[in-house]
Design a protein around this motif. Structure first.
Motif, PDB file in Angstrom:
ATOM      1  N   LEU B  30      -1.892   1.203  -5.358  1.00 22.09           N
ATOM      2  CA  LEU B  30      -1.628   2.207  -4.330  1.00 22.09           C
ATOM      3  C   LEU B  30      -0.282   1.893  -3.690  1.00 22.09           C
ATOM      4  N   ASP B  31       0.648   2.840  -3.788  1.00 24.11           N
ATOM      5  CA  ASP B  31       1.967   2.633  -3.197  1.00 24.11           C
ATOM      6  C   ASP B  31       2.028   3.250  -1.814  1.00 24.11           C
ATOM      7  N   ASP B  34       1.127   7.046  -0.682  1.00 20.56           N
ATOM      8  CA  ASP B  34       0.109   7.685  -1.519  1.00 20.56           C
ATOM      9  C   ASP B  34      -0.971   8.333  -0.659  1.00 20.56           C
ATOM     10  N   VAL B  36      -4.552   9.543  -1.918  1.00 18.48           N
ATOM     11  CA  VAL B  36      -5.331   9.636  -3.146  1.00 18.48           C
ATOM     12  C   VAL B  36      -6.729  10.156  -2.862  1.00 18.48           C
ATOM     13  N   THR B 195      -0.753   4.870   3.763  1.00 17.65           N
ATOM     14  CA  THR B 195      -1.468   5.206   2.552  1.00 17.65           C
ATOM     15  C   THR B 195      -2.902   5.583   2.908  1.00 17.65           C
ATOM     16  N   THR B 212      -2.670  12.932  -5.022  1.00 14.16           N
ATOM     17  CA  THR B 212      -3.078  12.525  -6.365  1.00 14.16           C
ATOM     18  C   THR B 212      -4.579  12.268  -6.386  1.00 14.16           C
ATOM     19  N   SER B 226      -1.703  13.771 -10.717  1.00 10.69           N
ATOM     20  CA  SER B 226      -1.576  14.756  -9.649  1.00 10.69           C
ATOM     21  C   SER B 226      -2.817  15.636  -9.645  1.00 10.69           C
TER      22      SER B 226
END
Lengths: 284, 285, 268
Positions: B30-31, B34, B36, B195, B212, B226
């Motif tokens: 996980l950057d 992000d 998610v 994040t 994403t 994505s």
């Protein structure tokens, strides 16, 4: 078979009484499949609890299959006929073995053992949980637990089942299991279903939708009619199925998209037809 | 980078007859920035994965790398992970315990060693962003279900975690409550929490909220990409017992029926725009 | 997941011991203990050991799983064996250091004591290893039923036990979740003095109790909805049947008693 006449009810707390139902008038026929919608606090659960006299009217009258719910003497007769399934599957299963939980109501009614065995097995087979009859309930999935709860009610051979947000704590496959079971009971056994839910895709499957707000009925009709009223539903804090929303959005964009479409297949069909006939009649 | 997982495995009741594998060789990165959406049916390992990410469950194998770094042992890795991540469990309102909403939200910041002034500022800011500011002096047990949910989330948000993890935050809320909550999460992303990872059963919610999507099936991470990429693989998702948003099913159906709609449509507004254009444009198009 | 937990140490496989009626097993354990305390000669101990080994084999529970249960009482065992070893005054002396002496009688008594303790633990843990708690309560309810005539609220006791058992896994799971959630909010349950630690429990205990009351409330309504009105006039689905495995248990019981009596007569 269910008739509410000017039914009012309020909860009494520290800060006075809060009206939960205001002069409610509802008529539901035997064998109907009714979905009741409304945001949290709209009074829909309070209405559900009136149906088997967990709560009783403060004013007005509620008769269910000819029994006045305020008549304390017939409360067991009433509860035998009107079963309740609640939201949290964990908090309504009493026994530590599936089949014993299904038998719980029958044990309370003093049904003889052979008759009980037959009814328990039949109920478990109807909800397709017979193979799990000797399992411990806490190891089942949410959908399976709710089906066990439904079987427990089914074994009492009720005329009506009230489900108070039975799918709120379930995942999509659990929700599908419960909905399939409930629909089958309605169609094959003619049991009246009153299904309280937040999920519009579930309401779509009912014969009739009742929308409640502030303790009153604000909409009542077949799903196709109700879900065409997108703006009103949104204002009530509710959603519409995406198919209905799409048709509504298309109409807003000046396209003559038909009303009353709630599911994917007819939606695809309608748009494909409009595409084929494009340039002719569909642009206003 | 916020966190990395390398080849994580986890088995419940290891060495017993009831042993059950929950995670199998899961690697995930996980950057910063992000957002998610984690999807998967019940028992796919989502909840276990989230607990490993937050440093709350020691994995049976593999490495937890908070901030993307390696640590000499699990203990020190878990300490860093717990500090940088906040996990909002399912039905978080069941963890409220203080006399007032204010005190409950302050629990986390004070545990982190903030001074009472700093904590006060945090509590007020978090309460404002989550929309529970007017409730600060009330008892959390007197609130409505939706309010309790928000207060509980504020309790985690107030620690200002870099990585905010939420397990089914909208479960049991009514549609409007769910909509507001998701909008609130979107507004937190970026300046408050770098994040966010969000598990949900509602594909519609995921489609309109996250950037994403990661898909879990039987303890494995089977897809990620994505929103458009993942939801365009409708067949595969359905084979895993997952749904796709109704709107993307409609879009797929239209394409099959020969309507030249572009792929990767997953919100109603997009679909309406695209279809209106194809139909020769309405008055707004 | 924690919901897979089982109370005690139930080891779920299928074996003749697992299939037995819980009442048979409970009575058997009492019977077994009595036999064990009646045993005096080395031969009787050997017989009981052989029988126990056979029962363990029949239960299909791995021996390692069983011996794990012995660890917590290891100290107690050492103490008992030690006392018997050094404190037996009779018999001929084998070894002496100051006031400590070991006699041959002491060695025999200590050995018997050790065997008796080990067999006792293994024998009774076989009950909990092969009977799930659920079945166990059912058995207890049935064993208590005759006492209802004496005014014992056996239905209420059984209902309480059964509901407790039903909810223990749920509450365990909930506890685990609450602990993790509060840990994620920086709560520390491990460091500090006793007062600090007790204080640190509030974030766990308050939600746990609130949750338990909420569940109790909902469960009470659900039970009412299903016409629950106490024990009177109730019937019951469950019928415990005396099966083939129980018959075997009975045969074994008689055989074991006969063997012990034979040994007692022969060695007299």
């Amino acid at each position: 078979m269910i008739k509410a006449e000017n039914l009012s009810f309020s909860y009494r707390g520290d800060e006075g009484a809060a009206a939960a139902l205001k002069k409610l008038n509802i008529d539901i026929a035997g064998g109907e499949f009714v979905a009741i919608l409304g945001h949290n606090g709209s009074g829909k659960s309070t209405f559900a609890k009136q149906l088997n006299a967990i709560l009783t009217p403060e004013e007005g009258r509620l008769t269910v299959f000819g029994i006045d719910t305020s008549d304390e003497g017939s409360v067991f007769e009433l509860r035998k006929n009107v079963g309740m399934v609640f939201q949290n599957p964990d908090n309504q299963i009493v026994a530590t073995v599936v089949e014993e939980d299904v038998a719980f109501g029958l044990e309370n009614l003093g049904v003889p053992r052979d008759e009980m065995r037959r009814r328990v097995d039949e109920a478990l087979k109807t909800v397709r949980m017979y193979d799990y009859r000797l399992h411990a309930p806490h190891l089942l999935s949410g959908g399976q637990k709710q089906r066990v709860a439904i079987a427990g009610i089914l074994a009492m051979e009720p005329k009506c089942i009230v489900l108070d947000e039975p799918t709120a704590m379930l995942d999509p496959s659990g929700r599908a299991e419960v909905m399939e079971t409930v629909r089958r009971l309605n169609r094959e056994k003619g049991i009246t279903i009153i299904h309280i839910t937040h999920y519009m895709d579930e309401a779509v499957k009912a014969d009739r939708c009742i929308v409640m707000d502030g303790g009153e009925v604000v909409m009542d009709g077949p799903p196709a009619e109700i879900f065409a009223r997108v703006e009103e539903l949104r204002a009530l804090g509710l959603d519409v199925p995406q198919a209905a929303e799409l048709m509504y959005e298309l109409r807003k964009r000046g396209i003559d998209a038909p009303e009353g479409i709630l599911r994917s297949a007819p939606c695809v069909e309608a748009i494909a037809k409009m595409y084929k006939d494009r340039g002719t009649a569909n642009v206003r | 980078m916020s966190v990395e997982l390398r080849n994580i495995t986890y088995t419940y009741n290891k060495d017993e007859p009831s042993a059950r594998v929950a995670l199998e060789n899961v690697s995930l990165r996980l950057d910063d920035g992000d957002f998610v959406g984690l999807i998967g049916h019940t028992g796919s390992g989502k909840s276990t994965l989230m607990q490993v990410l937050a440093g709350l469950l020691p994995p049976c194998g593999g490495e937890l790398m908070p901030e993307g770094k390696s640590y000499p042992d699990y203990k020190s890795a878990a300490r860093v992970a717990r500090k940088s991540a906040g996990l909002v469990f399912q039905y978080p309102e069941h963890q409220l315990f203080e006399e007032t909403v204010y005190k409950d939200i302050a629990f986390g910041p004070l545990n982190r060693g903030l001074s009472s002034d700093e904590a006060d500022a945090r509590v007020r800011e978090a309460a404002r962003r989550v929309g529970v500011e007017p409730l600060l002096d009330k008892s959390p047990f007197d609130l409505s279900g939706g309010q309790k949910r928000r207060v509980a989330i504020a309790g985690v948000v107030a620690m200002k975690p870099e990585l905010l993890i939420l397990d089914e935050p909208t479960a049991g809320l009514d549609p409007e409550g769910a909509r507001e909550l998701l909008a609130m999460l979107k507004s937190l992303h970026g300046d408050w929490c770098k994040t966010i990872i969000l598990a949900s059963h509602s594909m519609e919610d995921v489609a309109k909220t996250v950037k994403t999507v990661a898909v879990m099936n039987r303890g494995r991470l089977v897809m990620s990409g994505s929103v458009a990429e993942v939801f365009s693989r409708g067949e595969e998702l359905r084979a895993m017992g997952l749904d796709t948003p109704q709107i993307s099913r409609i879009a797929e159906g239209l394409i099959r029926a020969g309507v030249p709609l572009r792929r990767g449509i997953f919100t109603v507004a997009e679909a309406a725009d695209a279809i209106a254009e194809l139909l020769g444009g309405g008055k707004n198009a | 997941m924690l919901r897979d937990i089982t109370l005690g140490q139930y080891y779920g496989v299928n074996s003749p011991l697992h299939r037995m009626d819980p009442r048979t097993k409970m009575l058997w354990v009492i019977y077994y203990m009595t036999l064990l305390f009646m045993a005096s000669s080395v031969w009787e101990y050997a017989l009981m050991t052989a029988f126990t080994a056979l029962a363990v084999k029949a239960s299909r529970v791995p021996i390692g799983f069983i011996t794990r249960g012995l660890k917590p009482i290891a100290i107690l065992m050492l103490l008992t064996v030690g006392l018997n070893l050094f404190m037996t005054p009779t018999g001929s002396e084998l070894w002496r250091l100051g006031f400590l002496k070991i006699t041959d009688d002491g060695v025999v008594i200590a050995a018997k004591m050790a065997v008796r303790l080990v067999l006792l633990i293994i024998g009774s843990s076989l009950l909990t290893l092969t009977t799930s708690p659920i079945v166990l309560t059912g058995g207890i309810e049935r064993l208590l039923a005759p006492f209802a005539r004496l005014g014992l609220p056996s239905h209420e006791i059984a209902m309480m036990m059964s509901i407790a058992l039903r909810f223990i896994p749920t509450l365990m799971e909930e506890t685990d979740k609450i602990i993790k959630a509060q840990t994620s909010r920086g709560a520390d349950f491990e460091s500090g003095g006793p007062i600090k630690r007790v204080k640190a429990m509030a974030p766990i205990l308050v939600p746990l109790f609130v949750g338990a009351f909420r569940r109790a409330d909902e469960l009470a309504v659900a039970m009412e909805c299903r016409c629950y009105r106490g024990g009177s006039g109730r019937t019951s689905l469950r019928r415990f049947a005396f099966g083939r495995d129980d018959l075997f248990a009975l045969i074994w019981a008689v055989a074991l008693l006969a063997a012990i009596i034979t040994i007692k007569v022969v060695t007299r």
